[in-house]
Design an enzyme around this catalytic site. Structure first.
Site, PDB file in Angstrom:
ATOM      1  N   LYS A  27     -15.947 -76.779 -48.812  1.00 45.87           N
ATOM      2  CA  LYS A  27     -14.542 -76.377 -48.887  1.00 45.87           C
ATOM      3  C   LYS A  27     -14.333 -75.714 -50.240  1.00 45.87           C
ATOM      4  O   LYS A  27     -14.651 -76.298 -51.274  1.00 45.87           O
ATOM      5  CB  LYS A  27     -13.633 -77.588 -48.735  1.00 45.87           C
ATOM      6  CG  LYS A  27     -12.157 -77.204 -48.598  1.00 45.87           C
ATOM      7  CD  LYS A  27     -11.223 -78.398 -48.649  1.00 45.87           C
ATOM      8  CE  LYS A  27     -11.295 -79.262 -47.431  1.00 45.87           C
ATOM      9  NZ  LYS A  27     -10.147 -80.195 -47.346  1.00 45.87           N
TER      10      LYS A  27
ATOM     11  N   ASP B 169      -4.673 -87.702 -40.264  1.00 45.80           N
ATOM     12  CA  ASP B 169      -5.128 -86.539 -39.514  1.00 45.80           C
ATOM     13  C   ASP B 169      -6.096 -86.903 -38.399  1.00 45.80           C
ATOM     14  O   ASP B 169      -7.003 -86.135 -38.110  1.00 45.80           O
ATOM     15  CB  ASP B 169      -5.811 -85.580 -40.500  1.00 45.80           C
ATOM     16  CG  ASP B 169      -5.354 -84.149 -40.295  1.00 45.80           C
ATOM     17  OD1 ASP B 169      -4.347 -83.938 -39.598  1.00 45.80           O
ATOM     18  OD2 ASP B 169      -6.010 -83.234 -40.814  1.00 45.80           O
TER      19      ASP B 169
ATOM     20  N   VAL C 113     -13.378 -73.046 -45.499  1.00 46.55           N
ATOM     21  CA  VAL C 113     -14.439 -74.028 -45.277  1.00 46.55           C
ATOM     22  C   VAL C 113     -15.592 -73.289 -44.618  1.00 46.55           C
ATOM     23  O   VAL C 113     -15.407 -72.603 -43.610  1.00 46.55           O
ATOM     24  CB  VAL C 113     -13.978 -75.186 -44.371  1.00 46.55           C
ATOM     25  CG1 VAL C 113     -15.105 -76.206 -44.204  1.00 46.55           C
ATOM     26  CG2 VAL C 113     -12.761 -75.874 -44.963  1.00 46.55           C
TER      27      VAL C 113
END
EC number: 2.7.11.1
Length: 481
Positions: free
Chosen positions: A181, A275, A166
């Site tokens: 990314k 996440d 990234v």
């Protein structure tokens, strides 16, 4: 609609994603691509007992390996812009072949695609407040004007992983900053496949919510897939919290409400974010939350030879993830609990440098609160950090509504939240979207060259590490996993 049937079933050993032990699971592979695992063999194929593991084999890539055990196979696919892997082993090579053939057959049967458009040439307008509908339509209608690697200056490596990198980039035409990314095609798409893998995942469904990082462009080169995502320039919440050590409950309530709003949106689309952690939260120029998707691996992707490897931050893992049970939306409410605890208490709820001890704390330890915390805040955090996902605040069928109705959020008008009508408690000192005062000085000063038109692959920055040695991720104020 075709009726869903069981194509193959039987015992497999599944490797834990975080605690790298092998657990026996009874798996059913169904014609709709679902691949579900149970602790015990189900009495009847249609039984309603919730599975421990629930995957899809649509658009997956299959690999076989003899490490860390003989007769192992790996299922790999793209989830949003992140590569995930699951590892299984069986008792004999023949058994492995049977499973792999059956999975491949189901995956192939799901491929009924419309020919034509190259799905990876993708462009959309930004969902920021300044975008008008007209601008949006222009951006979408110009989608065939191809975006390439040459449209950007490459400033800084933000993260690096097994499958890609990234990079903080600046779009030459606008001066705007994005996170790009870059993933290697070969690790996601089998040799005889074209890069439509990405469309079948959720990438191009164009998630639009004010507090979620938008995907601006997606394009491909001959051997890479590139995702260009918003990069908010108000600084990372981690940076602001570490400077102030603790936020007031009022400020934590504001950020918490924006995160809840984003999670409600994702869950309503059957997406579990998985996440939520401090380093995935940024502020935009006005001080509103942006949840990022810059992760390089949300699952424990690891070198087959090492038994204890982590991808990401184990401090944030929910108990059900550690126990390798299937986790649903409640895992996101645990993540919210951890980040709100950090904001209001100035530390993690569970911490130990020794991972084994840390997991023990997450699974067993009762949560403790500073005396200064209000009863409402204690009640919210205790509810979000319940070990059992079914008992957790938000873990019931009404999901986000449970959290929104908690008395800690009594003063919040949820319609005002999503419309950004609430005044942020802190406004970053940036003058525009291209103001870089919260970026590291070292990489705003100069640009790094990595993209000569035809041979960017040969340059060091985009070369990936050998498969035999997977680097682990570190985190600092400017490097995320």
């Amino acid at each position: 609609m075709n009726e869903v049937s069981v194509i193959k079933e039987g015992w497999l050993h599944k490797r834990g994603e975080y605690i790298k032990t092998w657990r026996p699971r009874y798996f059913l592979l169904k014609s709709d691509g679902s691949f579900i695992g149970y602790k015990e063999r189900p009495e009847a194929p249609d039984q309603t007992l919730p599975p421990l593991n629930n995957f899809s084999v649509a658009e997956c890539q299959l690999m076989k390996t003899e490490r860390p055990r003989p007769n192992t196979f790996v299922i790999r696919c793209l989830q949003w812009t992140t590569v995930i892997e699951r590892t299984f082993h069986v008792d004999s090579p023949d058994e492995r072949e049977e499973w792999m053939r059956a999975i491949q057959m189901v995956a192939n049967s799901l491929k009924q695609r419309a020919p034509g458009e190259d799905p990876m040439d993708y462009k959309c307008g930004s969902p920021s407040d300044s975008s008008t509908t007209e601008e949006m339509e222009v951006a979408v209608s110009k989608a065939r004007a191809k975006v390439t690697m040459n449209d950007f200056d490459y400033l800084k490596l933000l993260g690096k992983g097994t499958f890609g990198k990234v990079i903080l980039v600046r779009e030459k035409a606008t001066g705007r900053y994005y996170a790009m990314k870059i993933l290697r095609k070969e690790v996601i798409i089998a040799k005889d496949e074209v890069a439509h893998t990405v469309t079948e995942s959720r990438v191009l469904q164009n998630t639009r919510h004010p507090f979620l990082t938008a995907l601006k462009y997606a394009f491909q080169t001959h051997d890479r897939l590139c995702f260009v995502m918003e990069y908010a320039n108000g600084g990372e919440l981690f940076f602001h919290l570490s400077r102030e050590r603790v936020f007031t409950e009022e400020r934590a309530r504001f950020y918490g409400a924006e995160i809840v709003s984003a999670l409600e949106y994702l869950h309503s689309r059957d997406v579990v974010y998985r996440d939520i952690k401090l380093e995935n939260l940024m502020l935009d120029k006005d001080g509103h939350i942006k949840i990022t998707d810059f992760g390089l691996c949300k699952e424990g992707i690891s070198d087959g030879a090492t038994m204890k490897t982590f991808c990401g931050t184990p401090e944030y893992l929910a108990p059900e993830v550690l126990e390798d049970n299937d986790y649903g939306r409640a895992v996101d409410w645990w993540g919210l609990g951890v980040v709100m605890y950090e904001m209001m208490c100035g530390r993690l709820p569970f911490y130990n440098q020794d991972h084994e001890r840390l997991f023990e704390l997450i699974l067993m330890e009762e949560i403790r609160f500073p005396r200064t915390l209000s009863p409402e805040a204690k009640s919210l955090l205790a509810g979000l950090l319940k070990k059992d996902p079914k008992q957790r605040l938000g873990g019931g069928p009404s999901d986000a509504k449970e959290v929104m109705e908690h008395r800690f959020f009594l003063s919040i008008n949820w319609q005002d939240v999503v419309q950004k009508k609430l005044l942020p408690p802190f406004k970053p000192q940036v003058t525009s979207e291209v103001d870089t005062r919260y970026f590291d000085d070292e990489f705003t000063a100069q640009s790094i060259t990595i993209t000569p038109p035809d041979r960017y692959d040969s340059l060091g920055l985009l070369e990936l590490d050998q498969r035999t040695h997977f680097p682990q991720f570190s985190y600092s104020a400017s490097i995320r996993e």
